[in-house]
Design a protein around this motif. Structure first.
Motif, PDB file in Angstrom:
ATOM      1  N   LEU A 237      53.981  33.698  29.367  1.00  0.00           N
ATOM      2  CA  LEU A 237      53.984  34.214  30.529  1.00  0.00           C
ATOM      3  C   LEU A 237      55.442  34.612  31.025  1.00  0.00           C
ATOM      4  O   LEU A 237      55.790  35.109  32.063  1.00  0.00           O
ATOM      5  CB  LEU A 237      53.461  33.332  31.679  1.00  0.00           C
ATOM      6  CG  LEU A 237      52.270  33.134  31.785  1.00  0.00           C
ATOM      7  CD1 LEU A 237      51.789  32.075  32.601  1.00  0.00           C
ATOM      8  CD2 LEU A 237      51.176  34.554  32.009  1.00  0.00           C
ATOM      9  N   LEU A 238      56.485  34.053  29.995  1.00  0.00           N
ATOM     10  CA  LEU A 238      57.786  34.405  30.212  1.00  0.00           C
ATOM     11  C   LEU A 238      58.162  35.771  29.910  1.00  0.00           C
ATOM     12  O   LEU A 238      57.593  36.397  29.067  1.00  0.00           O
ATOM     13  CB  LEU A 238      58.596  33.369  29.544  1.00  0.00           C
ATOM     14  CG  LEU A 238      58.461  31.859  29.736  1.00  0.00           C
ATOM     15  CD1 LEU A 238      59.266  31.214  28.665  1.00  0.00           C
ATOM     16  CD2 LEU A 238      58.894  31.726  31.137  1.00  0.00           C
ATOM     17  N   ASP A 239      59.215  36.416  30.425  1.00  0.00           N
ATOM     18  CA  ASP A 239      59.721  37.659  29.972  1.00  0.00           C
ATOM     19  C   ASP A 239      60.631  37.482  28.783  1.00  0.00           C
ATOM     20  O   ASP A 239      61.634  37.187  28.918  1.00  0.00           O
ATOM     21  CB  ASP A 239      60.492  38.577  31.156  1.00  0.00           C
ATOM     22  CG  ASP A 239      59.625  38.811  32.599  1.00  0.00           C
ATOM     23  OD1 ASP A 239      58.344  39.137  31.922  1.00  0.00           O
ATOM     24  OD2 ASP A 239      59.976  38.754  33.524  1.00  0.00           O
ATOM     25  N   MET A 240      59.920  37.968  27.650  1.00  0.00           N
ATOM     26  CA  MET A 240      60.756  37.836  26.509  1.00  0.00           C
ATOM     27  C   MET A 240      60.980  39.243  26.094  1.00  0.00           C
ATOM     28  O   MET A 240      59.976  39.702  25.491  1.00  0.00           O
ATOM     29  CB  MET A 240      60.102  36.970  25.546  1.00  0.00           C
ATOM     30  CG  MET A 240      59.736  35.507  25.870  1.00  0.00           C
ATOM     31  SD  MET A 240      61.333  34.502  26.064  1.00  0.00           S
ATOM     32  CE  MET A 240      61.984  34.301  24.438  1.00  0.00           C
ATOM     33  N   ASP A 241      62.308  39.897  25.755  1.00  0.00           N
ATOM     34  CA  ASP A 241      62.117  41.169  25.176  1.00  0.00           C
ATOM     35  C   ASP A 241      63.715  41.211  24.585  1.00  0.00           C
ATOM     36  O   ASP A 241      64.060  42.442  24.343  1.00  0.00           O
ATOM     37  CB  ASP A 241      62.554  42.146  26.567  1.00  0.00           C
ATOM     38  CG  ASP A 241      63.466  41.736  27.686  1.00  0.00           C
ATOM     39  OD1 ASP A 241      64.341  40.836  27.271  1.00  0.00           O
ATOM     40  OD2 ASP A 241      63.565  42.532  28.623  1.00  0.00           O
ATOM     41  N   ASP A 242      63.925  40.107  24.023  1.00  0.00           N
ATOM     42  CA  ASP A 242      65.514  40.168  23.257  1.00  0.00           C
ATOM     43  C   ASP A 242      65.506  39.359  22.098  1.00  0.00           C
ATOM     44  O   ASP A 242      64.294  38.573  21.988  1.00  0.00           O
ATOM     45  CB  ASP A 242      66.527  39.880  24.055  1.00  0.00           C
ATOM     46  CG  ASP A 242      66.571  38.265  25.014  1.00  0.00           C
ATOM     47  OD1 ASP A 242      65.347  37.801  24.500  1.00  0.00           O
ATOM     48  OD2 ASP A 242      67.472  38.123  25.427  1.00  0.00           O
ATOM     49  N   ALA A 248      58.101  43.047  21.055  1.00  0.00           N
ATOM     50  CA  ALA A 248      57.095  42.229  21.859  1.00  0.00           C
ATOM     51  C   ALA A 248      56.530  43.042  22.887  1.00  0.00           C
ATOM     52  O   ALA A 248      57.117  44.228  23.033  1.00  0.00           O
ATOM     53  CB  ALA A 248      57.512  41.084  22.388  1.00  0.00           C
ATOM     54  N   LYS A 249      55.292  43.103  23.002  1.00  0.00           N
ATOM     55  CA  LYS A 249      54.396  43.902  23.919  1.00  0.00           C
ATOM     56  C   LYS A 249      53.994  43.251  25.220  1.00  0.00           C
ATOM     57  O   LYS A 249      53.994  41.930  25.235  1.00  0.00           O
ATOM     58  CB  LYS A 249      53.143  44.611  23.415  1.00  0.00           C
ATOM     59  CG  LYS A 249      53.451  45.228  22.086  1.00  0.00           C
ATOM     60  CD  LYS A 249      52.022  45.691  21.473  1.00  0.00           C
ATOM     61  CE  LYS A 249      52.545  46.503  20.211  1.00  0.00           C
ATOM     62  NZ  LYS A 249      51.130  47.046  19.526  1.00  0.00           N
ATOM     63  N   ARG A 250      53.835  44.021  26.317  1.00  0.00           N
ATOM     64  CA  ARG A 250      53.587  43.160  27.567  1.00  0.00           C
ATOM     65  C   ARG A 250      51.953  43.947  27.765  1.00  0.00           C
ATOM     66  O   ARG A 250      51.580  44.947  27.852  1.00  0.00           O
ATOM     67  CB  ARG A 250      54.212  43.644  28.612  1.00  0.00           C
ATOM     68  CG  ARG A 250      55.939  43.289  28.708  1.00  0.00           C
ATOM     69  CD  ARG A 250      56.036  41.764  28.942  1.00  0.00           C
ATOM     70  NE  ARG A 250      55.313  41.453  30.507  1.00  0.00           N
ATOM     71  CZ  ARG A 250      55.165  40.077  30.995  1.00  0.00           C
ATOM     72  NH1 ARG A 250      55.582  39.172  30.367  1.00  0.00           N
ATOM     73  NH2 ARG A 250      54.901  40.155  32.318  1.00  0.00           N
ATOM     74  N   MET A 254      51.443  38.995  30.536  1.00  0.00           N
ATOM     75  CA  MET A 254      51.824  38.470  29.298  1.00  0.00           C
ATOM     76  C   MET A 254      52.743  39.024  28.298  1.00  0.00           C
ATOM     77  O   MET A 254      52.756  40.184  28.182  1.00  0.00           O
ATOM     78  CB  MET A 254      50.909  37.384  28.613  1.00  0.00           C
ATOM     79  CG  MET A 254      49.884  36.672  29.422  1.00  0.00           C
ATOM     80  SD  MET A 254      48.933  35.746  28.385  1.00  0.00           S
ATOM     81  CE  MET A 254      49.898  34.532  27.405  1.00  0.00           C
ATOM     82  N   THR A 255      53.788  38.247  27.618  1.00  0.00           N
ATOM     83  CA  THR A 255      54.474  38.851  26.700  1.00  0.00           C
ATOM     84  C   THR A 255      53.760  38.401  25.183  1.00  0.00           C
ATOM     85  O   THR A 255      53.700  37.278  25.210  1.00  0.00           O
ATOM     86  CB  THR A 255      56.025  38.502  26.833  1.00  0.00           C
ATOM     87  OG1 THR A 255      56.648  38.617  27.964  1.00  0.00           O
ATOM     88  CG2 THR A 255      56.761  39.116  25.589  1.00  0.00           C
ATOM     89  N   LEU A 256      53.583  39.386  24.461  1.00  0.00           N
ATOM     90  CA  LEU A 256      52.851  39.214  23.428  1.00  0.00           C
ATOM     91  C   LEU A 256      53.723  39.733  22.174  1.00  0.00           C
ATOM     92  O   LEU A 256      54.203  40.671  22.044  1.00  0.00           O
ATOM     93  CB  LEU A 256      51.522  39.885  23.308  1.00  0.00           C
ATOM     94  CG  LEU A 256      50.566  39.758  24.374  1.00  0.00           C
ATOM     95  CD1 LEU A 256      49.400  40.742  24.415  1.00  0.00           C
ATOM     96  CD2 LEU A 256      50.138  38.252  24.472  1.00  0.00           C
TER      97      LEU A 256
END
Length: 311
Positions: A237-242, A248-250, A254-256
């Motif tokens: 559920l965290l915003d992970m984009d780095d 990753a995809k949203r 969720m971040t997947l």
């Protein structure tokens, strides 16, 4: 200068302080100490320990505990309720080589799961130290398999492991030394290998202060195919984009992130010992999981479990 200690001339001294010019030794009592006053009654002096005169004092009751994620040779213990304590092993025990690998007894966990699946959490019994002792508690660890009995030296009725007394929070959080990232990543990598082998969902949770409920942080459904390629499907559920999550995809808030890792790519030749795991490749595989687990901060309140197909 005597006015500052005994009052101005012609005035009575403050209660308990000697008047200027008095020769008697000072006591905390007004006037001289009565002959009937015991030295133990002087404020600031500890009283001698009273003898029990044969009274029986019941030993502390054993506790049911589960485990947090080990780090820096520190073992977090999750007590029933909202408490977490942190301990070091008194002997040379590496909990990162024992916990989460299928060696230790488990019980059903609290997470709701689909039909046919069950969460399993590792547990143990904690034997508290005597109240007047400087020793730490003893962890009674029980093996779940013959391999587990060898791993923890369990003769069949549990392996006692001596622990330090509970550590202060700042010491447990590594304020002075920080986190050993490599050892932490190696343990995470081994958890991922076990999950892929068993076709399990690896679940990581986070406990907030004074909150008995663990909150979802990261889930990792895992499997290995006939070509020995391991597939990990990370969801948080965290915003992970780095970092390792840059691609990753949203979806559904969720971040997947999907990982496909050939098992053979982790192996290396090591002389006469034969094939072993390449440290750098293992920690690189674990990097996305580690980055997510460390996003909230230092990993002093992380929990873990596995969700398996019921057999």
């Amino acid at each position: 200068m005597s006015e500052y200690f005994g009052g101005k001339r012609g005035q009575a001294a403050p209660r308990g302080l000697p008047e200027s010019g008095r020769s008697e030794p000072w006591t905390p009592f007004p006037g001289r100490r009565p002959d009937t006053v015991s030295s133990a009654d002087i404020p600031g002096r500890s009283r001698p320990r009273e003898r029990s005169h044969g009274r029986h004092v019941a030993p502390p009751a054993p506790e049911h505990v589960r485990f947090g994620l080990p780090f820096n040779d520190i073992l977090p213990l999750w007590h029933d309720g909202a408490d977490i304590t942190w301990h070091r092993p008194a002997d040379a025990v590496d909990f990162a080589s024992i916990l989460g690998l299928g060696y230790v007894q488990t019980e059903p966990g609290p997470t709701a799961t689909p039909n046919g699946w069950q969460e399993l959490v590792e547990t143990a019994t904690l034997l508290p130290a005597a109240p007047d002792s400087d020793d730490g508690p003893v962890l009674q660890l029980r093996a779940a398999t013959p391999a587990g009995r060898r791993a923890i030296n369990d003769p069949g009725d549990g392996a006692p492991i001596r622990l330090s007394p509970a550590l202060p929070a700042q010491e447990a959080m590594g304020v002075a030394s920080g986190l050993d990232h490599t050892r932490f990543a190696v343990h995470i990598g081994r958890l991922m290998l076990r999950a892929a082998r068993d076709g399990a969902i690896l679940l990581f949770t986070l406990r907030a202060p004074r909150d008995p409920e663990a909150h979802h942080l990261l889930s990792v459904p895992s499997e290995v195919d006939a070509r020995q390629v391991m597939h990990f499907h990370l969801g948080t559920l965290l915003d992970m984009d780095d970092g390792a999550w840059a691609h990753a995809k949203r979806a559904d808030n969720m971040t997947l992130l999907d990982l496909d890792i050939p098992y053979q790519s982790l192996l290396s030749k090591s002389g006469q010992v034969g094939q072993g795991l390449e440290l750098e490749r293992l920690t690189d595989m674990a990097r996305p999981v580690v980055e997510c687990l460390l996003r909230p901060g230092f990993p002093f309140a992380l929990g873990f479990s596995v969700i398996l197909h019921e057999r």
